[in-house]
Write a protein that holds these residues in place. Structure first.
Motif, PDB file in Angstrom:
ATOM      1  N   LEU A 161       0.703  -1.183   0.000  1.00  0.00           N
ATOM      2  CA  LEU A 161       0.128   0.033   0.017  1.00  0.00           C
ATOM      3  C   LEU A 161       1.012   1.294  -0.024  1.00  0.00           C
ATOM      4  O   LEU A 161       1.963   1.306   0.846  1.00  0.00           O
ATOM      5  N   ILE A 162       0.581   2.098  -0.960  1.00  0.00           N
ATOM      6  CA  ILE A 162       1.370   3.328  -0.966  1.00  0.00           C
ATOM      7  C   ILE A 162       0.172   4.447  -1.103  1.00  0.00           C
ATOM      8  O   ILE A 162      -0.511   4.687  -1.868  1.00  0.00           O
ATOM      9  N   ALA A 163       0.457   5.482  -0.063  1.00  0.00           N
ATOM     10  CA  ALA A 163      -0.320   6.549   0.045  1.00  0.00           C
ATOM     11  C   ALA A 163       0.389   7.865  -0.316  1.00  0.00           C
ATOM     12  O   ALA A 163       1.424   8.130   0.605  1.00  0.00           O
TER      13      ALA A 163
ATOM     14  N   ALA B  84       3.373   7.268   2.292  1.00  0.00           N
ATOM     15  CA  ALA B  84       3.602   6.335   3.470  1.00  0.00           C
ATOM     16  C   ALA B  84       3.475   5.015   2.645  1.00  0.00           C
ATOM     17  O   ALA B  84       2.599   4.885   1.727  1.00  0.00           O
ATOM     18  N   THR B  85       4.339   4.261   3.151  1.00  0.00           N
ATOM     19  CA  THR B  85       4.364   2.889   2.394  1.00  0.00           C
ATOM     20  C   THR B  85       4.379   1.564   3.292  1.00  0.00           C
ATOM     21  O   THR B  85       4.888   1.816   4.532  1.00  0.00           O
TER      22      THR B  85
ATOM     23  N   TRP C  94       7.210  -4.198   5.976  1.00  0.00           N
ATOM     24  CA  TRP C  94       7.467  -2.698   5.604  1.00  0.00           C
ATOM     25  C   TRP C  94       6.451  -1.716   6.150  1.00  0.00           C
ATOM     26  O   TRP C  94       5.095  -1.878   6.310  1.00  0.00           O
ATOM     27  N   ALA C  95       6.726  -0.701   6.757  1.00  0.00           N
ATOM     28  CA  ALA C  95       6.026   0.355   7.263  1.00  0.00           C
ATOM     29  C   ALA C  95       6.955   1.708   7.486  1.00  0.00           C
ATOM     30  O   ALA C  95       7.488   1.841   8.433  1.00  0.00           O
ATOM     31  N   PHE C  96       6.931   2.694   6.306  1.00  0.00           N
ATOM     32  CA  PHE C  96       7.936   3.564   6.452  1.00  0.00           C
ATOM     33  C   PHE C  96       7.334   5.129   5.896  1.00  0.00           C
ATOM     34  O   PHE C  96       6.404   4.880   4.782  1.00  0.00           O
TER      35      PHE C  96
ATOM     36  N   SER D 195      13.790   8.503   3.896  1.00  0.00           N
ATOM     37  CA  SER D 195      12.672   7.689   4.111  1.00  0.00           C
ATOM     38  C   SER D 195      12.972   7.293   5.610  1.00  0.00           C
ATOM     39  O   SER D 195      14.319   7.156   6.068  1.00  0.00           O
ATOM     40  N   ALA D 196      12.077   7.012   6.507  1.00  0.00           N
ATOM     41  CA  ALA D 196      12.136   6.712   8.040  1.00  0.00           C
ATOM     42  C   ALA D 196      11.209   5.461   8.245  1.00  0.00           C
ATOM     43  O   ALA D 196       9.996   5.535   7.917  1.00  0.00           O
ATOM     44  N   GLY D 197      11.650   4.484   9.153  1.00  0.00           N
ATOM     45  CA  GLY D 197      10.717   3.459   9.557  1.00  0.00           C
ATOM     46  C   GLY D 197      11.557   2.011   9.132  1.00  0.00           C
ATOM     47  O   GLY D 197      12.579   1.944   9.152  1.00  0.00           O
ATOM     48  N   ARG D 198      10.592   0.992   8.936  1.00  0.00           N
ATOM     49  CA  ARG D 198      10.730  -0.307   8.510  1.00  0.00           C
ATOM     50  C   ARG D 198      10.721  -0.376   6.905  1.00  0.00           C
ATOM     51  O   ARG D 198       9.799  -0.285   6.487  1.00  0.00           O
TER      52      ARG D 198
END
Length: 375
Positions: free
Chosen positions: A81-83, A91-92, A109-111, A123-126
């Motif tokens: 999912l890409i917003a 947000a991905t 993935w969640a970044f 980019s930041a997150g997992r």
């Protein structure tokens, strides 16, 4: 060095992403899916003290083939999912389930990503851990000619990390490329090593760079980190990873080769099981693959090799090594689906003293077949 706590960073990222979804009602959300339905079995295998040798499909999922046909080791599904929230912010998220893990869905993935300039993104997150050439889309098997990435090279079980990544692209006439810098941490299991213990990859500092034109590409990656088993941070080991890839693609011909090297200053415990506690200290791997596409068909052949330094407590250091030939074919029978078949013949080239302990654990022939598709 910079230490990033995986859970804390991921929680912050998800919270920010949730806030974005709550306040930006006009976000453009895209949903993409992918899956692989694959079966196979070993058709010839060496003997070990535990029985017949098994074929490990990769080090991250831990799936294995034996002499009975199964559809679990290589099968998987995923949703991405890409917003796009406007003004350069996206947000991905990605959910993946594998047969090796009972098809349980995992949010791998969640970044968040922010476009600092038209050519630079933070980019930041997992997110995907960019160790290998195909790391960013290794689970999307429709995207490449193999049934799976070469298991001899794609063996380290570190597909994701939690941290920050800065990526910049450039275009200099006929030459294009990108540079990525990343810091963070990761937790993982050595699934490719039976009986292995989970370990933490912390204080990661690394980067990769690619350069090429429409028919040739070079890629380099290097990183260092502190590596230790859970609750053993006081004896963390410096670890290093280096990789290089060369890719040539012209017309229907594809030639790609990849080499990787990793080492631990202090050997990493693979298993404490008596009577021989086992440690891992270094490894080198590589492959060369040639594929040719004519019409809807892509036959291919790949040579790969892996050598791993292993220490047995009280017995010293040994070399575990194997060579593998892979012959396969891809048939694009549908615009969004490809059927694949692949035969792997792996020969154990380990030192005699290692084989005296482990047997011919790396000698195994495998036949697998399946369908990869995207939606």
């Amino acid at each position: 060095m910079i230490g990033v706590k995986p859970v804390r960073l991921l929680s912050v990222c998800v919270a920010l992403g949730s806030l974005g979804f709550q306040t930006v009602y006009a976000a453009d959300v895209r949903i993409n899916g992918f899956a692989s339905v694959t079966g196979g079995a070993t058709i010839d295998q060496g003997s070990t003290p535990q029985g017949d040798a098994l074929y490990f499909v990769d080090g991250s999922h831990g799936g294995t083939y034996s002499d009975e046909i199964t559809f679990r080791p290589d099968s998987l599904y995923g949703l991405q999912l890409i917003a796009d929230m406007g003004d350069g912010l996206t947000a991905t998220g990605q959910i993946v389930g594998t047969g090796a893990n009972d098809f349980n869905a995992v949010f791998n993935w969640a970044f968040l990503s922010y476009e600092l300039t038209p050519n630079t993104t933070l980019s930041a997150g997992r997110m995907g851990y960019p160790l290998y050439y195909y790391s960013d889309f290794l689970n999307v098997r429709y995207a490449y000619h193999w049934l799976r990435g070469p298991a001899d090279t794609y063996t380290l079980p570190i597909n994701e990390f939690e941290g920050v990544k800065l990526r910049s692209t450039y275009d200099a006439g006929s030459v294009t490329g990108d540079v990525q810098l990343f810091v963070g941490a990761s937790e993982s299991n050595l699934n490719g090593f039976p009986g292995a213990e989970p370990f933490v990859h912390e204080n990661i500092i690394g980067g990769n760079s690619s350069i090429g034109n429409e028919w040739f590409e070079l890629r380099f990656v290097a990183l260092q980190a502190d590596t230790y088993h859970e609750n053993e941070k006081d004896i963390a080991s410096d670890s290093r990873f280096f990789g290089v890839t060369a890719k040539f693609e012209y017309g229907g011909l594809l030639i790609i080769g990849e080499y990787t090297d990793f080492e631990f200053d202090t050997p990493l415990t693979v298993t404490r099981q008596p009577p021989l506690p086992t440690f891992l200290n270094e490894g080198q791997s590589g492959y060369l693959s040639v594929a040719f596409t004519f019409g809807d068909f892509t036959p291919h052949i790949t040579y790969s090799t892996r050598e791993t330094g292993i220490e047995f407590d009280t017995l010293g250091e040994f070399s575990a090594e194997n060579e593998t030939w892979t012959i396969g074919a891809r048939w694009d029978f549908h615009p969004s689906a490809a059927a694949k078949v692949e035969f792997n013949q792996s020969e154990d080239k380990s030192s005699p003293n290692y084989q005296a302990i482990a047997g011919e654990a790396l000698s195994v022939d495998t036949l697998a077949f399946g369908v990869d598709f995207v939606f």
